[in-house]
Write a protein that holds these residues in place. Structure first.
Motif, PDB file in Angstrom:
ATOM      1  N   GLU A  44     -12.691  -3.361  -5.351  1.00  0.00           N
ATOM      2  CA  GLU A  44     -12.330  -2.771  -6.539  1.00  0.00           C
ATOM      3  C   GLU A  44     -11.547  -1.463  -6.352  1.00  0.00           C
ATOM      4  OE1 GLU A  44     -12.332  -4.302  -9.349  1.00  0.00           O
ATOM      5  OE2 GLU A  44     -13.180  -6.157  -8.294  1.00  0.00           O
ATOM      6  N   PRO A  45     -11.878  -0.420  -5.690  1.00  0.00           N
ATOM      7  CA  PRO A  45     -10.967   0.659  -5.282  1.00  0.00           C
ATOM      8  C   PRO A  45      -9.577   0.121  -4.626  1.00  0.00           C
ATOM      9  CG  PRO A  45     -13.074   1.270  -4.852  1.00  0.00           C
ATOM     10  CD  PRO A  45     -13.177  -0.257  -4.933  1.00  0.00           C
ATOM     11  N   TYR A  46      -9.749  -0.701  -3.995  1.00  0.00           N
ATOM     12  CA  TYR A  46      -8.536  -1.475  -3.234  1.00  0.00           C
ATOM     13  C   TYR A  46      -7.634  -1.932  -4.320  1.00  0.00           C
ATOM     14  CZ  TYR A  46      -6.173  -5.382  -1.339  1.00  0.00           C
ATOM     15  OH  TYR A  46      -5.127  -6.291  -1.096  1.00  0.00           O
ATOM     16  N   ARG A  47      -8.187  -2.685  -5.375  1.00  0.00           N
ATOM     17  CA  ARG A  47      -7.385  -3.397  -6.403  1.00  0.00           C
ATOM     18  C   ARG A  47      -6.797  -2.474  -7.452  1.00  0.00           C
ATOM     19  NH1 ARG A  47      -8.518  -8.214  -9.307  1.00  0.00           N
ATOM     20  NH2 ARG A  47     -10.672  -8.155  -8.711  1.00  0.00           N
ATOM     21  N   LYS A  48      -7.343  -1.016  -7.467  1.00  0.00           N
ATOM     22  CA  LYS A  48      -6.721   0.066  -8.274  1.00  0.00           C
ATOM     23  C   LYS A  48      -5.907   0.662  -7.619  1.00  0.00           C
ATOM     24  CE  LYS A  48     -11.273   0.979 -10.894  1.00  0.00           C
ATOM     25  NZ  LYS A  48     -12.179   1.748 -11.124  1.00  0.00           N
ATOM     26  N   GLY A  49      -5.828   0.724  -6.396  1.00  0.00           N
ATOM     27  CA  GLY A  49      -4.954   1.162  -5.635  1.00  0.00           C
ATOM     28  C   GLY A  49      -3.532   0.429  -5.573  1.00  0.00           C
ATOM     29  N   GLY A 124      -4.044  -6.322   5.046  1.00  0.00           N
ATOM     30  CA  GLY A 124      -4.512  -4.966   4.777  1.00  0.00           C
ATOM     31  C   GLY A 124      -5.532  -4.265   5.503  1.00  0.00           C
ATOM     32  N   GLU A 125      -6.865  -5.057   5.340  1.00  0.00           N
ATOM     33  CA  GLU A 125      -8.139  -4.507   5.880  1.00  0.00           C
ATOM     34  C   GLU A 125      -8.532  -5.253   7.140  1.00  0.00           C
ATOM     35  OE1 GLU A 125     -11.740  -2.677   6.249  1.00  0.00           O
ATOM     36  OE2 GLU A 125     -10.021  -2.027   5.301  1.00  0.00           O
ATOM     37  N   GLY A 306     -10.536   2.198   0.120  1.00  0.00           N
ATOM     38  CA  GLY A 306      -9.979   0.837  -0.573  1.00  0.00           C
ATOM     39  C   GLY A 306      -8.656   1.517  -1.308  1.00  0.00           C
ATOM     40  N   SER A 307      -8.686   2.452  -1.870  1.00  0.00           N
ATOM     41  CA  SER A 307      -7.428   2.879  -2.932  1.00  0.00           C
ATOM     42  C   SER A 307      -6.419   3.282  -1.997  1.00  0.00           C
ATOM     43  CB  SER A 307      -7.892   4.279  -3.634  1.00  0.00           C
ATOM     44  OG  SER A 307      -9.358   3.975  -4.280  1.00  0.00           O
ATOM     45  N   ILE A 308      -6.579   3.951  -0.703  1.00  0.00           N
ATOM     46  CA  ILE A 308      -5.471   4.080   0.109  1.00  0.00           C
ATOM     47  C   ILE A 308      -4.882   2.990   0.689  1.00  0.00           C
ATOM     48  CG2 ILE A 308      -5.080   5.125   2.408  1.00  0.00           C
ATOM     49  CD1 ILE A 308      -5.225   7.371   0.383  1.00  0.00           C
ATOM     50  N   VAL A 309      -5.949   1.953   1.063  1.00  0.00           N
ATOM     51  CA  VAL A 309      -5.264   0.629   1.593  1.00  0.00           C
ATOM     52  C   VAL A 309      -4.453  -0.036   0.553  1.00  0.00           C
ATOM     53  CG1 VAL A 309      -6.006  -1.561   2.642  1.00  0.00           C
ATOM     54  CG2 VAL A 309      -7.074   0.415   3.493  1.00  0.00           C
ATOM     55  N   PRO A 344       0.086   8.142   2.098  1.00  0.00           N
ATOM     56  CA  PRO A 344      -0.753   9.252   1.482  1.00  0.00           C
ATOM     57  C   PRO A 344      -1.435  10.196   2.523  1.00  0.00           C
ATOM     58  CG  PRO A 344      -1.319   7.391  -0.032  1.00  0.00           C
ATOM     59  CD  PRO A 344      -0.373   6.953   1.010  1.00  0.00           C
ATOM     60  N   PHE A 345      -1.274   9.428   3.985  1.00  0.00           N
ATOM     61  CA  PHE A 345      -1.840   9.999   4.972  1.00  0.00           C
ATOM     62  C   PHE A 345      -0.484  10.397   5.877  1.00  0.00           C
ATOM     63  CE2 PHE A 345      -5.973   7.686   5.467  1.00  0.00           C
ATOM     64  CZ  PHE A 345      -6.624   8.216   4.594  1.00  0.00           C
ATOM     65  N   GLY A 346       0.546  10.220   5.357  1.00  0.00           N
ATOM     66  CA  GLY A 346       1.872  10.637   6.190  1.00  0.00           C
ATOM     67  C   GLY A 346       2.724   9.674   6.538  1.00  0.00           C
ATOM     68  N   PRO A 347       3.782   9.833   7.266  1.00  0.00           N
ATOM     69  CA  PRO A 347       4.574   8.631   7.732  1.00  0.00           C
ATOM     70  C   PRO A 347       3.790   7.716   8.655  1.00  0.00           C
ATOM     71  CG  PRO A 347       5.616  10.678   8.212  1.00  0.00           C
ATOM     72  CD  PRO A 347       4.150  11.061   7.959  1.00  0.00           C
ATOM     73  N   ILE A 348       4.243   6.568   8.482  1.00  0.00           N
ATOM     74  CA  ILE A 348       3.680   5.217   9.302  1.00  0.00           C
ATOM     75  C   ILE A 348       4.619   4.257   9.694  1.00  0.00           C
ATOM     76  CG2 ILE A 348       1.381   5.562   8.266  1.00  0.00           C
ATOM     77  CD1 ILE A 348       2.279   2.820   6.623  1.00  0.00           C
ATOM     78  N   VAL A 349       4.485   3.597  10.812  1.00  0.00           N
ATOM     79  CA  VAL A 349       5.718   2.471  11.018  1.00  0.00           C
ATOM     80  C   VAL A 349       4.830   1.303  11.343  1.00  0.00           C
ATOM     81  CG1 VAL A 349       7.275   1.913  13.078  1.00  0.00           C
ATOM     82  CG2 VAL A 349       7.162   4.281  12.108  1.00  0.00           C
ATOM     83  N   PHE A 350       5.438   0.188  11.196  1.00  0.00           N
ATOM     84  CA  PHE A 350       4.730  -1.200  11.527  1.00  0.00           C
ATOM     85  C   PHE A 350       5.524  -1.460  12.947  1.00  0.00           C
ATOM     86  CE2 PHE A 350       3.708  -1.349   7.223  1.00  0.00           C
ATOM     87  CZ  PHE A 350       2.397  -1.834   7.140  1.00  0.00           C
TER      88      PHE A 350
END
Length: 400
Positions: A44-49, A124-125, A306-309, A344-350
Motif C-alpha cells: 500500500e505505501p508502494y502504491r502511494k509512492g 521493483g521489489e 515501499g513508498s521509496i520503491v 530520494p536516496f541519491g543518483p542511481i544507475v541501471f
C-alpha cells in the motif's frame, strides 16, 4: 475550379488540429502487478509512492507531452495469478510494458514471461539474485538492492562480531533460500572460522514461532541470521524474547529496519540487531527532504520503504520512456541499459551488464525510542559498492 465553402475549410483545419493534438498528446499505458492483498503493509505505501510520482510526471507535462497511465492488478502473491494478470495487461489492455512484483518467486515468473513474450519488465521489489544473474534475461531490469547486495552489507558488519557459531531462520521460498545462501558464502569468505550449526525453514506467512525458537536454541548458536519479515517476524521476536533466544546473542537481520516490519512491534522491537532498513526520520539529504515533505503533505503520514520503491520505480519508468522516445520493447531495453537518474536516496544507475540498479540501503542497529522501534547508528550503503564488477556480473548471466 469550384470554390470550397469557407465552413468546410474551417472544419478541415479543425479536424487536422485535433488529429495533430491526439498525435502529440497520446496516453502511454503501463501494466503494474503486485501482491496488494497478500502484504498490504509494504504494497500500500508502494502504491502511494508510484501514484505520487505518476501525478508529478503528468503534472509536469508527461513524457514528451504524452500522459502516463498505470493499469494495476493484484497477483495475490501467486506466480500463476501474476502470469494471468500479465497476459490480461499485454493482450487485453495493450500496455507498453510491465513493472512491479514483490515476492521473488512471482518476480521470476514475470521475468520468464517477459523473456518468452519479449516484453520489457521493470521489477521493483523481488530480491532474488537469480532475477538478474543466473536467470537474468534481455528484457528484465530490477530496482531494489538484491539479496547479494544486502547480504554483502550485512556480512561486512557480521564479520566484526566475535561470534563463530551461526544459525539461520528464513522463509522456505526463493527469497529466503537465496538470502541465506549468499550470506553464508560472503561471511564464510570473510571469516573462515565461522561454523553453521543450525537452520530453520518455516513456510512464508505460517511460522510456528515456538517450534522454530526451540529448534534454534537447541543448536546453541553465538549468533543468528534472520530473514523472516512481516507477521512472521513479529511472531519470532515475541516468542524469541519470551524464551530468551536473543539474550547474549548477536542477530543479523534482512529488512527488519524497514518501518513496515519494525513499526508493528512497537516497544517489543528487538534491541541491538544489525539490520537493513529505512530510517526516514534521520535522513537529511536534500533529495530525501524534498521527497519526505511532498509525501507527508500528500498523505499526512510518513513514508515506508515501499513508498521509496514505488516512487523511484515510476520515476525510472518515465526516465526510460523519455530516453527511448518510443515504447517498442527494444527501444526500452536499449534506453534502460546504463540509464542514470536521481532518487530520494541519491543518483542511481541501471547497469548495462546485468540490469541491476545501484540503489542502496541503510544499515544500522535496532533500538526502542519513545515506545517504538527505530534504527540507530545508520549508514547509507551505496548499492554499486556491494556489487561484483559489471564484467563479472555479465559472466553470471546466461547467454541470450
Amino acid at each position: 475550379m469550384p470554390l470550397i465553402p469557407t465552413c468546410r475549410i474551417a472544419a478541415g483545419l479543425l479536424l487536422a488540429a485535433l488529429t495533430a493534438g491526439q498525435t502529440m498528446a497520446a496516453t502511454i499505458k503501463i501494466g503494474e502487478i503486485n501482491s496488494y492483498s497478500t502484504l498490504p503493509a509494504f504494497t500500500e505505501p508502494y502504491r502511494k509512492g508510484w501514484q505520487m510520482a505518476l501525478d508529478e510526471i503528468n503534472k509536469a507535462g508527461g513524457v514528451h507531452g504524452d500522459t502516463l497511465e498505470v493499469i494495476s492488478k493484484d497477483d495475490a502473491g501467486k506466480p500463476s495469478d501474476a502470469l494471468t494478470a500479465a497476459n490480461d495487461l499485454i493482450a487485453g489492455e495493450g500496455v507498453a510494458f510491465l513493472m512491479g512484483g514483490f515476492f521473488s518467486n512471482v518476480g521470476l515468473a514475470l521475468a520468464d514471461y517477459a523473456k518468452q513474450r519479449e516484453v520489457f519488465y521493470l521489477a521493483g521489489e523481488p530480491l532474488t539474485d537469480a532475477m538478474v544473474w543466473q536467470d537474468g534475461n534481455h528484457f528484465t531490469f530490477r530496482l531494489r538492492p538484491s539479496n547479494y547486495m544486502q547480504a554483502a552489507m550485512l556480512a561486512e558488519e557480521a564479520a566484526k562480531l566475535p561470534a563463530k557459531r551461526w544459525a539461520t531462520i528464513a522463509p522456505n521460498y526463493e527469497f529466503g533460500q537465496s538470502a541465506v545462501a549468499v550470506f553464508k558464502k560472503l561471511l564464510s569468505a570473510k571469516r573462515p572460522d565461522v561454523e553453521w550449526v543450525g537452520e530453520q525453514w518455516p513456510p512464508q506467512g505460517k511460522l510456528d514461532a515456538g517450534a522454530v525458537v526451540q529448534a534454534i536454541a537447541a543448536t546453541e548458536p553465538d549468533a543468528i541470521l534472520n530473514v523472516t519479515f512481516g507477521a512472521d517476524l513479529v511472531k519470532l521476536v515475541r516468542e524469541g524474547q519470551a524464551r530468551g533466544l536473543f539474550k547474549d546473542r548477536s542477530v543479523v537481520s534482512f529488512l527488519t529496519g524497514e518501518p513496515e516490519y519494525l513499526d508493528p512491534l512497537k516497544d517489543e522491537a528487538p534491541v541491538g540487531w544489525i539490520v537493513t532498513g529505512y530510517p526516514w526520520y534521520t535522513i537529511t539529504t536534500p533529495e530525501h527532504a524534498a521527497f519526505l515533505k511532498a509525501y507527508e503533505d500528500r498523505y499526512h503520514e510518513p513514508p515506508r520503504l515501499g513508498s521509496i520503491v514505488g516512487y523511484t520505480l515510476m520515476k525510472s519508468a518515465a526516465a526510460i520512456i523519455a530516453k527511448a522516445k518510443d515504447t517498442d520493447t527494444e527501444s526500452l531495453v536499449e534506453a534502460a541499459s546504463g540509464i542514470g537518474l536521481d532518487s530520494p536516496f541519491g543518483p542511481i544507475v541501471f547497469r548495462a551488464a546485468d540490469h541491476q540498479s545501484t540503489l542502496g540501503a541503510f544499515v544500522g542497529t535496532t533500538a526502542v525510542k519513545d515506545g517504538k522501534g527505530v534504527m540507530v547508528n545508520t549508514v547509507y550503503k551505496a548499492g554499486g559498492d556491494f556489487l561484483p564488477s559489471e564484467a563479472e556480473a555479465a559472466s553470471l548471466r546466461p547467454k541470450d
